[in-house]
Design a protein around this motif. Sequence first.
Motif, PDB file in Angstrom:
ATOM      1  N   LEU A  26      -7.172  -3.850  -7.340  1.00  0.00           N
ATOM      2  CA  LEU A  26      -6.933  -4.488  -6.040  1.00  0.00           C
ATOM      3  C   LEU A  26      -7.527  -5.897  -6.024  1.00  0.00           C
ATOM      4  CD1 LEU A  26      -7.563  -2.034  -3.073  1.00  0.00           C
ATOM      5  CD2 LEU A  26      -6.061  -4.000  -3.026  1.00  0.00           C
ATOM      6  N   TYR A  27      -8.761  -6.019  -6.495  1.00  0.00           N
ATOM      7  CA  TYR A  27      -9.422  -7.330  -6.495  1.00  0.00           C
ATOM      8  C   TYR A  27      -8.604  -8.345  -7.302  1.00  0.00           C
ATOM      9  CZ  TYR A  27     -12.660 -11.076  -7.384  1.00  0.00           C
ATOM     10  OH  TYR A  27     -13.220 -12.325  -7.474  1.00  0.00           O
ATOM     11  N   ASN A  28      -8.215  -7.932  -8.503  1.00  0.00           N
ATOM     12  CA  ASN A  28      -7.474  -8.850  -9.377  1.00  0.00           C
ATOM     13  C   ASN A  28      -6.118  -9.223  -8.785  1.00  0.00           C
ATOM     14  OD1 ASN A  28      -9.419  -9.085 -11.350  1.00  0.00           O
ATOM     15  ND2 ASN A  28      -8.687  -7.312 -12.511  1.00  0.00           N
ATOM     16  N   LEU A  29      -5.457  -8.244  -8.180  1.00  0.00           N
ATOM     17  CA  LEU A  29      -4.130  -8.515  -7.620  1.00  0.00           C
ATOM     18  C   LEU A  29      -4.223  -9.452  -6.413  1.00  0.00           C
ATOM     19  CD1 LEU A  29      -1.177  -7.761  -8.160  1.00  0.00           C
ATOM     20  CD2 LEU A  29      -1.407  -5.968  -6.432  1.00  0.00           C
ATOM     21  N   ILE A  30      -5.249  -9.261  -5.587  1.00  0.00           N
ATOM     22  CA  ILE A  30      -5.453 -10.150  -4.430  1.00  0.00           C
ATOM     23  C   ILE A  30      -5.618 -11.586  -4.931  1.00  0.00           C
ATOM     24  CG2 ILE A  30      -7.063 -10.783  -2.574  1.00  0.00           C
ATOM     25  CD1 ILE A  30      -7.698  -7.718  -2.321  1.00  0.00           C
ATOM     26  N   ASP A  39      -0.059 -14.855   1.293  1.00  0.00           N
ATOM     27  CA  ASP A  39      -1.117 -14.626   2.281  1.00  0.00           C
ATOM     28  C   ASP A  39      -1.403 -13.119   2.272  1.00  0.00           C
ATOM     29  OD1 ASP A  39      -2.629 -14.310   4.537  1.00  0.00           O
ATOM     30  OD2 ASP A  39      -1.345 -15.517   5.844  1.00  0.00           O
ATOM     31  N   ILE A  40      -2.579 -12.749   1.788  1.00  0.00           N
ATOM     32  CA  ILE A  40      -2.902 -11.326   1.593  1.00  0.00           C
ATOM     33  C   ILE A  40      -3.996 -10.871   2.552  1.00  0.00           C
ATOM     34  CG2 ILE A  40      -3.615  -9.546  -0.085  1.00  0.00           C
ATOM     35  CD1 ILE A  40      -1.212 -11.010  -1.138  1.00  0.00           C
ATOM     36  N   THR A  41      -3.731  -9.780   3.263  1.00  0.00           N
ATOM     37  CA  THR A  41      -4.760  -9.139   4.082  1.00  0.00           C
ATOM     38  C   THR A  41      -4.941  -7.726   3.524  1.00  0.00           C
ATOM     39  OG1 THR A  41      -4.036 -10.379   6.011  1.00  0.00           O
ATOM     40  CG2 THR A  41      -5.396  -8.434   6.434  1.00  0.00           C
ATOM     41  N   THR A  42      -6.190  -7.281   3.425  1.00  0.00           N
ATOM     42  CA  THR A  42      -6.453  -5.930   2.907  1.00  0.00           C
ATOM     43  C   THR A  42      -7.142  -5.097   3.983  1.00  0.00           C
ATOM     44  OG1 THR A  42      -6.668  -6.824   0.686  1.00  0.00           O
ATOM     45  CG2 THR A  42      -7.578  -4.632   1.038  1.00  0.00           C
ATOM     46  N   ILE A  43      -6.625  -3.913   4.195  1.00  0.00           N
ATOM     47  CA  ILE A  43      -7.247  -2.984   5.138  1.00  0.00           C
ATOM     48  C   ILE A  43      -8.018  -1.947   4.315  1.00  0.00           C
ATOM     49  CG2 ILE A  43      -6.805  -1.225   6.900  1.00  0.00           C
ATOM     50  CD1 ILE A  43      -4.541  -2.852   7.913  1.00  0.00           C
ATOM     51  N   ALA A  44      -9.299  -1.787   4.637  1.00  0.00           N
ATOM     52  CA  ALA A  44     -10.149  -0.919   3.809  1.00  0.00           C
ATOM     53  C   ALA A  44     -11.251  -0.292   4.670  1.00  0.00           C
ATOM     54  CB  ALA A  44     -10.770  -1.759   2.694  1.00  0.00           C
ATOM     55  N   PRO A  45     -11.882   0.771   4.161  1.00  0.00           N
ATOM     56  CA  PRO A  45     -12.972   1.403   4.922  1.00  0.00           C
ATOM     57  C   PRO A  45     -14.128   0.443   5.206  1.00  0.00           C
ATOM     58  CG  PRO A  45     -12.258   2.850   3.157  1.00  0.00           C
ATOM     59  CD  PRO A  45     -11.561   1.532   2.938  1.00  0.00           C
ATOM     60  N   LYS A  46     -14.854   0.736   6.259  1.00  0.00           N
ATOM     61  CA  LYS A  46     -16.046  -0.019   6.687  1.00  0.00           C
ATOM     62  C   LYS A  46     -16.966  -0.298   5.499  1.00  0.00           C
ATOM     63  CE  LYS A  46     -18.379  -1.302  10.397  1.00  0.00           C
ATOM     64  NZ  LYS A  46     -17.710  -2.454  10.972  1.00  0.00           N
ATOM     65  N   SER A  48     -16.537  -2.518   3.207  1.00  0.00           N
ATOM     66  CA  SER A  48     -15.853  -3.035   2.018  1.00  0.00           C
ATOM     67  C   SER A  48     -16.165  -4.511   1.878  1.00  0.00           C
ATOM     68  CB  SER A  48     -14.338  -2.851   2.170  1.00  0.00           C
ATOM     69  OG  SER A  48     -14.009  -1.500   1.999  1.00  0.00           O
ATOM     70  N   TYR A  49     -16.259  -4.952   0.625  1.00  0.00           N
ATOM     71  CA  TYR A  49     -16.515  -6.376   0.379  1.00  0.00           C
ATOM     72  C   TYR A  49     -15.853  -6.832  -0.915  1.00  0.00           C
ATOM     73  CZ  TYR A  49     -18.640 -10.667  -1.063  1.00  0.00           C
ATOM     74  OH  TYR A  49     -18.793 -11.949  -1.494  1.00  0.00           O
ATOM     75  N   PHE A  50     -15.178  -7.970  -0.848  1.00  0.00           N
ATOM     76  CA  PHE A  50     -14.670  -8.657  -2.039  1.00  0.00           C
ATOM     77  C   PHE A  50     -14.862 -10.143  -1.791  1.00  0.00           C
ATOM     78  CE2 PHE A  50     -10.989  -5.643  -3.534  1.00  0.00           C
ATOM     79  CZ  PHE A  50     -11.853  -4.982  -4.389  1.00  0.00           C
ATOM     80  N   ALA A  51     -15.279 -10.893  -2.808  1.00  0.00           N
ATOM     81  CA  ALA A  51     -15.347 -12.345  -2.655  1.00  0.00           C
ATOM     82  C   ALA A  51     -13.914 -12.869  -2.563  1.00  0.00           C
ATOM     83  CB  ALA A  51     -16.050 -12.947  -3.869  1.00  0.00           C
ATOM     84  N   ASN A  52     -13.720 -13.931  -1.804  1.00  0.00           N
ATOM     85  CA  ASN A  52     -12.422 -14.600  -1.720  1.00  0.00           C
ATOM     86  C   ASN A  52     -11.273 -13.662  -1.359  1.00  0.00           C
ATOM     87  OD1 ASN A  52     -10.653 -16.783  -1.911  1.00  0.00           O
ATOM     88  ND2 ASN A  52     -10.285 -16.448  -4.092  1.00  0.00           N
ATOM     89  N   ALA A  53     -11.473 -12.850  -0.321  1.00  0.00           N
ATOM     90  CA  ALA A  53     -10.411 -11.935   0.126  1.00  0.00           C
ATOM     91  C   ALA A  53     -10.559 -11.712   1.629  1.00  0.00           C
ATOM     92  CB  ALA A  53     -10.524 -10.605  -0.609  1.00  0.00           C
ATOM     93  N   LYS A  54      -9.407 -11.552   2.309  1.00  0.00           N
ATOM     94  CA  LYS A  54      -9.426 -11.272   3.740  1.00  0.00           C
ATOM     95  C   LYS A  54      -9.386  -9.752   3.909  1.00  0.00           C
ATOM     96  CE  LYS A  54      -5.946 -13.472   5.502  1.00  0.00           C
ATOM     97  NZ  LYS A  54      -4.796 -13.976   6.189  1.00  0.00           N
TER      98      LYS A  54
END
Length: 354
Positions: A26-30, A39-46, A48-54
């Motif tokens: 997921l991180y790599n694809l974003i 324009d990518i938005t990710t919905i994830a459980p409370k 969650s953290y990724f650098a450079n991702a919404k």
Amino acid sequence: MHKLLFMSTPVGALSSGIGGGVELTLYNLIQEMQKRGYDITTIAPKNSYFANAKIIEIEGSVHIPAQTQTRDIPTVMPKNSVLGNMWEYARKVQSEYDLIVNFAFDWLPFYLTPFFSTPIAQFISMGSLSDSLDEMMDKIAQQYPHNFGVYTKSQANTFPFSQLCEILGSGLDLSLYQYSEKCEQKLAWLGRIAPEKALEDAVKACDITQVPLLIFGKIQDEQYWQNILTQYPDAPIDYRGFLSTQDLQEELRQCQGLLMTPRWIEAFGNVAIEALACGVPVIAYARGGPSEIVEDGKTGFLVTPDSVDGLVKAINQLSTINRYDCRLVVEKEYSLEVWGDRFEAWFKKIVKTN
Ligand code: UDP
């Protein structure tokens, strides 16, 4: 096609390690799709953290991973399911997006596909594990024959709808993995510490050869881990914890080889290409994803599944592998650009045909 909504796994927060390889995928694809202007938005459980991702964090109870259940068990929804809450949110905002991409290996997102007006791409991150899931996926795949994507052919073959699966492979940001020509006499094992990964085989092989084994990864099943420690009290093992990609590759690249010992049909095995990217050959059981990644005798060794003797023999032959060949294969076949092209083409096909 410009705005995409990615739906994460409900088994845990992103960056916790509980999700396993799908977190890295997921991180790599974003990152790759954002680089291409999407324009990518990710919905994830409370949490969650990724650098450079919404990321939109959703409250609720996490789900039990499918691999901890038997095949015939009915689909279970916990109270205040985070998966239910995530998809309720997606339903409300769906008209803002051109495509929804599901990364959860769960009954609900498959079932919901015909009820959404925005098309849903289904990325499947595991091999067949449950009869009720297989049945639901098959039904939806027949109705939406372009919407199912998998990592490998071996993984697709575990499903009744294998012919309909788009084979997408995996990819890495190679700039994050430094190649190392030199190595020390030690081996690595990485991944979630859980029964389907059969860490005990790697520990046994190192107990026999007395080559030190560094273990990296999330302890998903504490009892299982304690049993291994009790069973092999004198094995030369060193548990290093769950590390970030940066720290992981720094330690990994000094190893002579990576041992991959999954008992199940591994869908891909992101850890195989991470090791190869550092110049570390891979010794793996000859089944599932790793058997499509490792070239026997060139980038590592494929041994008879579940044979610890086979692992021992391969460990003794590691010095015959040219480490640079390992790095080269990843540069050629598993770059983010090559992988991103496949995903982008798949997404476009779904938007056009749904
Ligand atoms: N991993 C990590 N830090 C660690 C050990 C593992 O980030 O210390 C990650 C690794 O990069 C990989 C994932 O855990 O992306 C394991 O994924 P894999 O595809 O090998 O197996 P899965 O867990 O999906 O079955």
